[in-house]
Write a protein that holds these residues in place. Structure first.
Motif, short mmCIF file in Angstrom:
data_model
loop_
_atom_site.label_atom_id
_atom_site.label_comp_id
_atom_site.label_asym_id
_atom_site.label_seq_id
_atom_site.Cartn_x
_atom_site.Cartn_y
_atom_site.Cartn_z
N ILE A 110 -38.87 11.44 10.37
CA ILE A 110 -37.83 10.43 10.54
C ILE A 110 -36.51 11.00 10.01
N PRO A 111 -35.46 11.03 10.85
CA PRO A 111 -34.17 11.54 10.37
C PRO A 111 -33.61 10.64 9.26
N GLY A 112 -32.90 11.23 8.35
CA GLY A 112 -32.24 10.47 7.31
C GLY A 112 -32.92 10.63 5.96
N GLU A 113 -32.26 10.12 4.96
CA GLU A 113 -32.73 10.22 3.58
C GLU A 113 -33.60 9.02 3.22
N PRO A 114 -34.59 9.22 2.35
CA PRO A 114 -35.42 8.09 1.90
C PRO A 114 -34.59 7.06 1.14
N MET A 115 -34.98 5.81 1.28
CA MET A 115 -34.35 4.75 0.50
C MET A 115 -34.74 4.92 -0.97
N THR A 116 -33.82 4.51 -1.84
CA THR A 116 -34.08 4.60 -3.27
C THR A 116 -34.00 3.24 -3.97
N GLU A 124 -38.61 -1.03 31.28
CA GLU A 124 -39.09 0.31 30.96
C GLU A 124 -38.73 0.61 29.52
N ALA A 125 -39.45 1.57 28.95
CA ALA A 125 -39.24 1.89 27.54
C ALA A 125 -39.35 3.39 27.33
N ILE A 126 -38.65 3.86 26.32
CA ILE A 126 -38.78 5.24 25.88
C ILE A 126 -39.30 5.26 24.45
N ALA A 127 -39.77 6.40 24.03
CA ALA A 127 -40.08 6.66 22.63
C ALA A 127 -39.46 8.01 22.30
N LEU A 128 -38.68 8.05 21.24
CA LEU A 128 -38.02 9.28 20.80
C LEU A 128 -38.82 9.82 19.63
N ILE A 129 -39.45 10.97 19.83
CA ILE A 129 -40.38 11.48 18.83
C ILE A 129 -39.96 12.89 18.43
N LEU A 130 -39.68 13.08 17.13
CA LEU A 130 -39.28 14.39 16.64
C LEU A 130 -40.36 15.42 16.92
N GLU A 140 -46.87 11.18 19.03
CA GLU A 140 -47.05 11.57 20.42
C GLU A 140 -48.39 11.07 20.96
N GLY A 141 -49.42 11.13 20.12
CA GLY A 141 -50.73 10.62 20.53
C GLY A 141 -50.70 9.14 20.84
N VAL A 142 -50.01 8.37 20.00
CA VAL A 142 -49.88 6.94 20.24
C VAL A 142 -49.16 6.71 21.56
N ALA A 143 -48.04 7.41 21.78
CA ALA A 143 -47.27 7.24 23.02
C ALA A 143 -48.14 7.51 24.24
N LYS A 201 -34.07 17.63 17.49
CA LYS A 201 -34.74 17.74 18.79
C LYS A 201 -35.87 16.73 18.84
N VAL A 202 -35.93 16.02 19.96
CA VAL A 202 -36.97 15.01 20.16
C VAL A 202 -37.61 15.18 21.53
N ASN A 203 -38.86 14.81 21.61
CA ASN A 203 -39.51 14.65 22.89
C ASN A 203 -39.30 13.21 23.31
N VAL A 204 -38.85 13.02 24.54
CA VAL A 204 -38.61 11.68 25.06
C VAL A 204 -39.81 11.29 25.94
N PHE A 205 -40.50 10.24 25.52
CA PHE A 205 -41.60 9.69 26.30
C PHE A 205 -41.07 8.47 27.03
N HIS A 206 -41.67 8.12 28.17
CA HIS A 206 -41.14 7.07 29.01
C HIS A 206 -42.29 6.31 29.67
N LYS A 207 -42.06 5.03 29.90
CA LYS A 207 -43.02 4.21 30.63
C LYS A 207 -42.30 3.11 31.39
N VAL A 208 -42.61 2.97 32.67
CA VAL A 208 -42.14 1.83 33.45
C VAL A 208 -43.15 0.71 33.22
N LEU A 209 -42.64 -0.47 32.91
CA LEU A 209 -43.54 -1.59 32.55
C LEU A 209 -43.85 -2.46 33.75
#
Length: 166
Positions: free
Chosen positions: A35-41, A125-131, A138-141, A158-166
């Motif tokens: 997950i991009p970004g810094e952890p919450m503190t 339709e939906a996408i999933a952006l997965i680092l 990726e397995g879930v997608a 860099k992300v893999n873009v997954f896609h699905k037409v609903l």
């Protein structure tokens, strides 16, 4: 507000009482590996996300990330739901869960239930952006019927873009 239910899960709007769960989902290093970004503190950061991101999305678009509550223990164990990604001009199905619930099929169960509700919000339709390297996501997608479309950059990663037409 409850969005949908499965045998084990309730997908619902996040509420102010869920800020501890939001904090956990954004502060545990194991959860944030891809997950991009810094952890919450602090909890105050989670309160700000609840007010300025989650609630704002519900108000502006009618949808947003949904809390995933585990029926067996009544805990919010993650999130799964739509969010509009401006950079792609598309709606993403995003999901994240606490590590103790990984490997139990929760991601697929919640993902399929969430996608079933997208049409209620005129999302077709939906996408999933997965680092890159996040094999679990990726397995879930793939298991919920998304297909790898292309590789792109998001938030400087860099992300893999997954896609699905609903």
């Amino acid at each position: 507000m409850i969005i949908t239910e499965t045998d084990r899960l309730i997908l619902r709007h996040f509420e102010a009482k869920d800020t501890r769960a939001i904090f956990l989902l954004n502060s545990i290093p194991e959860v944030l590996t891809f997950i991009p970004g810094e952890p919450m503190t602090s909890i105050s950061q989670a309160e700000q996300i609840f007010e300025n991101v989650i609630t704002k999305s519900y108000q502006e678009r009618g949808y947003g990330r949904w809390a995933v509550e585990h029926k067996a223990d009544g805990k919010v164990i993650g999130f799964c739901g739509p969010t509009f990604i401006t950079e792609f001009n598309e709606v993403e199905l995003g999901y994240r869960y606490l590590p103790q619930y990984w490997g139990q099929g929760i991601g697929c169960e919640a993902g399929l239930a969430a996608l079933d509700r997208f049409k209620d919000y005129d999302i077709n339709e939906a996408i999933a952006l997965i680092l890159l390297g996040n094999k679990g996501s990726e397995g879930v997608a793939r298991k919920i019927g998304m297909k790898e479309r292309n590789r792109a950059k998001f938030m400087g990663h860099k992300v893999n873009v997954f896609h699905k037409v609903l």
